[in-house]
Structures are given as structure tokens and as C-alpha cells.
Design a protein around this motif. Structure first.
Motif: not given
Length: 326
Positions: A278-305
Motif C-alpha cells: 500500500k505504501n512502502s516496504l519499511m512498515s512495522s513487523y509487529k502484530y501482522n502489520e507487514f501482511e496488512e500493508s499488502i493490498t489486492h487488485g485485478i490486472g490485465y495483460s494482452y499482446g502479440a509475439e
């Protein structure tokens, strides 16, 4: 019987010093892998292979500037085992098997010194991944062949782990401790895949494929610079596994009595549960705050090779080009 032993090691080093400013910065990162594979042939149409091995990744950072110093460590250790049976006949090729991996991940361990103050933290995760798979290649006719398969996966986050419950103010109200190797969170996934190939002539063919894949260990970007600062992070009770749905349409053709070959592929991917900080890597490691600092989303990728290859002659080689959006 046939015995195959493979090993690999690659390590990079980086160092920057500025003595007049009292600054030193060193980084070291690399991958190692070793595996042993035993193949047993029952007959010309049936074989059994067993593979055991381990893969590792590590990253180390040591930096100091006058009265400040920091040491960071990140590593991934994956011992694994895979067993596979292969059956073949005139019209089909069937393989089935199992695979198990134990993940030991340290996303980050930090030691920071500022004057006489010291800060230490260490974040470790253990998990187990198991899968059963079957895949079959079958020739429906002289022009049409079909490849179908399915993979069933399971993933367990394991202790040692502390789960913190919090009130509406974000304060810890309760703690649940999971012992070593005790299951914390379980995920299951089904990965179907199908591909159909139509042979238009002796030198051209079309291919259409659809697939779904799950990813339980994630590589998270923590910056825009081209340094190995991205970290590996496992799926946990708060970080869901990623999964991708993909469709691909391709065309392949040979030219001049197979002297040249060329192909073009169009693809589209939908990525689910893409994770970022969500913000940066250097968040607190206590009380599951490292995991809570991660957010989920949806992505798309398309193209040609595009791909072109020259097979014969004194000068051979290939050229490829990819145009993609995400």
C-alpha cells in the motif's frame, strides 16, 4: 535406469564506497539449485521418474553512513519432490503425477543502528504446497490434436505464527499462537488447461489454448530502480494466492522446405489477487502489520509475439519480438 544430477549457482555482488563521506553500500544476491532425477523404463511405452531437489534465493544489503547503519536480509528455501508416470501409444501421450514443495521464506530481516539505538526484527513464514496432475495429448485425426489436463493444488500456511485480533481502533485485543508446522490457513485450487491444434497443411497449423494457473508465492516490487530489492512473500491468512486465466491463439508456418519457420501468437490474461504494498516496504513487523500493508487488485495483460527462425545453412539463428500492454 537412468540417473541425472543437475546443479546451478549464480551470485552477484555490488559495492559502492565514498570514504570522504563515510558511506559504504554493499549488496549480494543469488540463486542456487540442485536436483537428482531417477528415471526407470518399464518398457518402450512406459516410464517412471522421481526428482528430489532444493532451490534457494538470497539477498543481502549492508549499508552505513556516518553514525547510521542498516543490514537487510531476504531469502527463500524450497526443498521439493516430484514423481511422474508417462504412458505413450500410437495416438496419445499420458502423464500423471504428484509434486510437493516446502517453502521457508524470510521476506525481510532487519538490523538498524542509529547512534547507540538498535532495532532488530525478523519475519519468517513456513508453508507446504502439494499438487496432483494429469495431462493427455491425443490425436483426434491426421489434422486435429488435443491436449487436455488438470492440476489440483493445495497450500497450507504453517506455524510458528501469531494471529492478532484487533478492535475498531486497531489495538490488539486477542492473540492466537500456532505451533511449529500447525496449519494456519488452507487454500485449494483447480488448474484446468486445454489446447487444440489444427494442421492446415504439412507446413502450417493453428493453435488455440485456454488455461488457469495458481501462484502461492509472490514476488512483490518495492521500488522502481533496477536493483534486486523485490521480495518473495508467501500466501497467508491475510494475503490471498494469485491466479491467472489466459487464452492464446497462434499460427505456425514453415517456409522453403523447412529452412525457415515463423509463428505469431496473440494472448490475453486476466490476473486476480495481484498484490502490492500500500505504501512502502519499511512498515512495522509487529502484530501482522507487514501482511496488512499488502493490498489486492485485478490486472490485465494482452499482446502479440512474433518469432522467426533459420534452421539450416552456415548462418542460423532466430529473432523474436513482443508487443504487450498490461
Amino acid at each position: 535406469n537412468r540417473l541425472i544430477i543437475n546443479s546451478y549457482s549464480g551470485i552477484d555482488n555490488y559495492k559502492l564506497t565514498h570514504s570522504s563521506m563515510g558511506m559504504t553500500n554493499t549488496m549480494r544476491w543469488g540463486n542456487q539449485a540442485v536436483s537428482i532425477k531417477l528415471i526407470h523404463l518399464f518398457n518402450s511405452d512406459c516410464s517412471w521418474s522421481n526428482t528430489a531437489g532444493i532451490t534457494t534465493y538470497f539477498f543481502r544489503l549492508n549499508a552505513s553512513y556516518q553514525q547510521y547503519s542498516i543490514k537487510l536480509k531476504s531469502e527463500l528455501v524450497d526443498p521439493f519432490f516430484r514423481s511422474e508416470l508417462l504412458f505413450s501409444s500410437s495416438k496419445n501421450l499420458l502423464n500423471l503425477g504428484i509434486e510437493a514443495t516446502y517453502h521457508r521464506i524470510t521476506p525481510e530481516s532487519a538490523n538498524v543502528n542509529i547512534d547507540e539505538s538498535n532495532y532488530n526484527s525478523n519475519l519468517n513464514f513456513n508453508s507446504r504446497e502439494f499438487s496432483v496432475f494429469v495431462n493427455d495429448t491425443y490425436e483426434l485425426s491426421s489434422k486435429i490434436s488435443l491436449v487436455g489436463g488438470i492440476r489440483a493444488t493445495s497450500y497450507f500456511q504453517l506455524g510458528d505464527y501469531d494471529k492478532y485480533s484487533k478492535n475498531t481502533l486497531g489495538e490488539v485485543s486477542d492473540t492466537t499462537h500456532y505451533r511449529s508446522n500447525e496449519p494456519v490457513k488452507k487454500y485449494y485450487g483447480i488448474e484446468p488447461r486445454i489446447s487444440i491444434k489444427y494442421k492446415e497443411s504439412s507446413n502450417s497449423s493453428y493453435k488455440l489454448s485456454l488455461s488457469r494457473t495458481y501462484q502461492y508465492v509472490h514476488l512483490i516490487s518495492v521500488g522502481t530502480v533496477s536493483l534486486p530489492t523485490d521480495i518473495w512473500f508467501p500466501s497467508t491468512r491475510l494475503v490471498r494466492p494469485e491466479y491467472t486465466d489466459q487464452i492464446t491463439l497462434g499460427y505456425f508456418r514453415n517456409f522453403h522446405n523447412n529452412d525457415y519457420e515463423a509463428s505469431v501468437d496473440l494472448y490475453f490474461k486476466r490476473l486476480n489477487n495481484v498484490i502490492e504494498f500500500k505504501n512502502s516496504l519499511m512498515s512495522s513487523y509487529k502484530y501482522n502489520e507487514f501482511e496488512e500493508s499488502i493490498t489486492h487488485g485485478i490486472g490485465y495483460s494482452y499482446g502479440a509475439e512474433w518469432y522467426v527462425k533459420k534452421n539450416v545453412g552456415e548462418f542460423t539463428g532466430w529473432l523474436s519480438y513482443t508487443l504487450a500492454w498490461s
